[in-house]
Design a protein around this motif. Structure first.
Motif, mmCIF file in Angstrom:
data_model
loop_
_atom_site.group_PDB
_atom_site.id
_atom_site.type_symbol
_atom_site.label_atom_id
_atom_site.label_comp_id
_atom_site.label_asym_id
_atom_site.label_seq_id
_atom_site.Cartn_x
_atom_site.Cartn_y
_atom_site.Cartn_z
ATOM 1 N N THR A 114 0.830 -1.200 0.000
ATOM 2 C CA THR A 114 0.000 0.000 0.000
ATOM 3 C C THR A 114 0.863 1.247 0.000
ATOM 4 O OG1 THR A 114 -1.714 -1.174 1.229
ATOM 5 C CG2 THR A 114 -1.843 1.226 1.186
ATOM 6 N N PHE A 115 0.676 2.083 -1.005
ATOM 7 C CA PHE A 115 1.339 3.380 -1.063
ATOM 8 C C PHE A 115 0.328 4.461 -0.672
ATOM 9 C CE2 PHE A 115 5.104 2.938 -4.227
ATOM 10 C CZ PHE A 115 5.571 1.829 -3.532
ATOM 11 N N PRO A 116 0.746 5.461 0.084
ATOM 12 C CA PRO A 116 -0.146 6.585 0.384
ATOM 13 C C PRO A 116 -0.616 7.267 -0.908
ATOM 14 C CG PRO A 116 1.836 6.664 1.736
ATOM 15 C CD PRO A 116 2.068 5.615 0.695
ATOM 16 N N GLN A 117 -1.723 7.968 -0.820
ATOM 17 C CA GLN A 117 -2.308 8.598 -1.993
ATOM 18 C C GLN A 117 -1.327 9.538 -2.687
ATOM 19 O OE1 GLN A 117 -5.132 7.912 -3.538
ATOM 20 N NE2 GLN A 117 -4.559 9.402 -5.123
ATOM 21 N N ALA A 118 -0.546 10.279 -1.912
ATOM 22 C CA ALA A 118 0.403 11.222 -2.523
ATOM 23 C C ALA A 118 1.430 10.505 -3.392
ATOM 24 C CB ALA A 118 1.105 12.033 -1.434
ATOM 25 N N LEU A 119 1.896 9.354 -2.920
ATOM 26 C CA LEU A 119 2.858 8.590 -3.715
ATOM 27 C C LEU A 119 2.183 7.937 -4.918
ATOM 28 C CD1 LEU A 119 5.353 6.731 -1.337
ATOM 29 C CD2 LEU A 119 5.866 8.452 -3.068
ATOM 30 N N ARG A 120 0.961 7.470 -4.747
ATOM 31 C CA ARG A 120 0.241 6.887 -5.881
ATOM 32 C C ARG A 120 0.025 7.925 -6.978
ATOM 33 N NH1 ARG A 120 -2.182 2.015 -5.527
ATOM 34 N NH2 ARG A 120 -3.815 2.632 -6.980
ATOM 35 N N LYS B 88 1.184 7.669 -10.837
ATOM 36 C CA LYS B 88 0.308 7.924 -11.997
ATOM 37 C C LYS B 88 0.906 8.982 -12.909
ATOM 38 C CE LYS B 88 -4.030 6.527 -9.791
ATOM 39 N NZ LYS B 88 -5.383 6.954 -9.353
ATOM 40 N N TYR B 89 1.569 9.986 -12.323
ATOM 41 C CA TYR B 89 2.217 10.994 -13.168
ATOM 42 C C TYR B 89 3.372 10.367 -13.945
ATOM 43 C CZ TYR B 89 4.504 15.178 -14.829
ATOM 44 O OH TYR B 89 5.076 16.125 -15.645
ATOM 45 N N MET B 90 4.134 9.500 -13.310
ATOM 46 C CA MET B 90 5.200 8.803 -14.031
ATOM 47 C C MET B 90 4.609 7.978 -15.175
ATOM 48 S SD MET B 90 8.036 7.611 -11.195
ATOM 49 C CE MET B 90 6.960 6.806 -10.014
ATOM 50 N N LYS C 222 -5.609 15.424 -12.728
ATOM 51 C CA LYS C 222 -6.013 16.799 -12.426
ATOM 52 C C LYS C 222 -7.240 16.828 -11.517
ATOM 53 C CE LYS C 222 -4.101 19.012 -16.558
ATOM 54 N NZ LYS C 222 -4.402 19.671 -17.856
ATOM 55 N N GLN C 223 -8.115 15.840 -11.661
ATOM 56 C CA GLN C 223 -9.302 15.760 -10.807
ATOM 57 C C GLN C 223 -8.963 15.207 -9.425
ATOM 58 O OE1 GLN C 223 -12.259 13.490 -12.886
ATOM 59 N NE2 GLN C 223 -12.519 14.991 -14.510
ATOM 60 N N GLU C 224 -8.120 14.161 -9.390
ATOM 61 C CA GLU C 224 -7.798 13.496 -8.130
ATOM 62 C C GLU C 224 -6.774 14.267 -7.294
ATOM 63 O OE1 GLU C 224 -8.342 8.830 -9.573
ATOM 64 O OE2 GLU C 224 -6.349 9.641 -9.153
ATOM 65 N N SER C 225 -5.784 14.842 -7.974
ATOM 66 C CA SER C 225 -4.658 15.471 -7.268
ATOM 67 C C SER C 225 -4.322 16.829 -7.878
ATOM 68 C CB SER C 225 -3.434 14.551 -7.317
ATOM 69 O OG SER C 225 -3.733 13.266 -6.856
ATOM 70 N N PRO C 226 -5.235 17.788 -7.781
ATOM 71 C CA PRO C 226 -5.016 19.086 -8.441
ATOM 72 C C PRO C 226 -3.805 19.838 -7.902
ATOM 73 C CG PRO C 226 -6.905 19.184 -6.953
ATOM 74 C CD PRO C 226 -6.530 17.743 -7.066
ATOM 75 N N ARG C 227 -3.339 19.507 -6.702
ATOM 76 C CA ARG C 227 -2.188 20.199 -6.118
ATOM 77 C C ARG C 227 -0.868 19.478 -6.361
ATOM 78 N NH1 ARG C 227 -4.451 22.239 -0.176
ATOM 79 N NH2 ARG C 227 -6.207 23.475 -0.981
ATOM 80 N N THR D 31 2.433 18.922 -7.613
ATOM 81 C CA THR D 31 3.349 19.931 -8.165
ATOM 82 C C THR D 31 3.850 19.552 -9.558
ATOM 83 O OG1 THR D 31 5.204 18.886 -7.009
ATOM 84 C CG2 THR D 31 4.102 20.723 -5.901
ATOM 85 N N ALA D 32 3.957 18.268 -9.827
ATOM 86 C CA ALA D 32 4.463 17.836 -11.137
ATOM 87 C C ALA D 32 3.574 18.302 -12.285
ATOM 88 C CB ALA D 32 4.598 16.314 -11.164
ATOM 89 N N LEU D 33 2.293 18.537 -12.002
ATOM 90 C CA LEU D 33 1.371 18.953 -13.065
ATOM 91 C C LEU D 33 1.728 20.316 -13.631
ATOM 92 C CD1 LEU D 33 -2.024 17.818 -11.484
ATOM 93 C CD2 LEU D 33 -0.785 16.734 -13.372
ATOM 94 N N ALA D 34 2.485 21.111 -12.884
ATOM 95 C CA ALA D 34 2.864 22.450 -13.347
ATOM 96 C C ALA D 34 4.196 22.458 -14.097
ATOM 97 C CB ALA D 34 2.950 23.404 -12.157
ATOM 98 N N LEU D 35 4.835 21.299 -14.217
ATOM 99 C CA LEU D 35 6.151 21.237 -14.851
ATOM 100 C C LEU D 35 6.052 21.322 -16.368
ATOM 101 C CD1 LEU D 35 7.842 18.354 -12.822
ATOM 102 C CD2 LEU D 35 8.267 20.808 -12.603
ATOM 103 N N ALA D 36 7.157 21.727 -16.980
ATOM 104 C CA ALA D 36 7.256 21.683 -18.438
ATOM 105 C C ALA D 36 7.194 20.226 -18.890
ATOM 106 C CB ALA D 36 8.568 22.320 -18.890
#
Length: 215
Positions: free
Chosen positions: A146-152, A156-158, A180-185, A187-192
């Motif tokens: 089990t990975f915490p939601q933040a790590l999951r 998913k971003y990877m 974007k719906q599950e984890s809008p905050r 930080t990787a979503l703002a990367l180039a």
């Protein structure tokens, strides 16, 4: 590993407290990287990387082997920047060999698969590693560990980045919308599109340190 000063300080404290609680559990060369990062100087990077491999041979701790692979890939990147393409290719071949060796020897450990995906997912498509990253991220998401939601969300971003590299645009777009719906905050979503996220404290405390301590 790129770690900012605040994270390096936090990790230093974590290793200190861990060492007090479980003396000598973290391999010394691994502990040095966690606290001080990989050196930039080529000779020092070479020395540290070789020390990690010696440490792995002596202690058989998979974190030492993973960090050895990371160091070897950093040496490859240095050679490429100097236009020493033959040297870069040799180091890259060795780095990926040991990265895969570490993952294959511990194929049921989602944390080890995470450490491989953390490299492969952010490589350019020309590296040809996106299929491996897709396999690793799928394994992690399906794993009983089990990975915490933040790590999951990081996994998913990877996976999203690997899908892009593999040319699976429709699946990548769908996963990005889900993220974007599950984890809008996240930080990787703002990367180039071609940027690699910095390592953060959750990866250190929930992936790297437990592995290094043999937990």
């Amino acid at each position: 590993m790129r770690l900012n000063h605040r994270l390096s300080c936090a990790l230093s404290l974590l290793v200190l407290f861990s060492a007090q609680a479980e003396k000598n559990r973290v391999p010394p060369a691994v502990e040095n990287i966690i606290q001080h990062q990989f050196p930039v100087n080529r000779a020092e990077l070479q020395r540290v990387t070789e020390t990690l491999f010696t440490e792995y041979q002596q202690q058989k701790n998979v974190t030492s082997l993973m960090f050895y692979a990371y160091g070897t890939l950093k040496l490859a990147a240095q050679r490429a920047e100097e236009n020493d393409m033959i040297g870069a290719a040799e180091y890259a071949r060795a780095g990926f060999f040991w990265l895969d060796e570490a993952a294959e020897r511990n194929e049921t450990d989602a944390r080890v698969r995470y450490l491989r995906a953390r490299i492969d997912a952010f490589l350019p498509a020309s590296a040809g590693r996106c299929v491996i990253a897709l396999s690793d991220t799928q394994f992690i998401l399906n794993s009983a560990q089990t990975f915490p939601q933040a790590l999951r969300s990081k996994v998913k971003y990877m996976r999203y980045r690997a899908l892009v590299s593999c040319g699976q645009e429709a699946h990548a777009h769908a996963l990005l919308n889900q993220l974007k719906q599950e984890s809008p905050r996240l930080t990787a979503l703002a990367l180039a599109p071609d940027a690699t996220p910095d390592w953060d404290i959750s990866e250190a405390t929930q992936i790297v340190l437990p592995l290094a301590e043999g937990k």
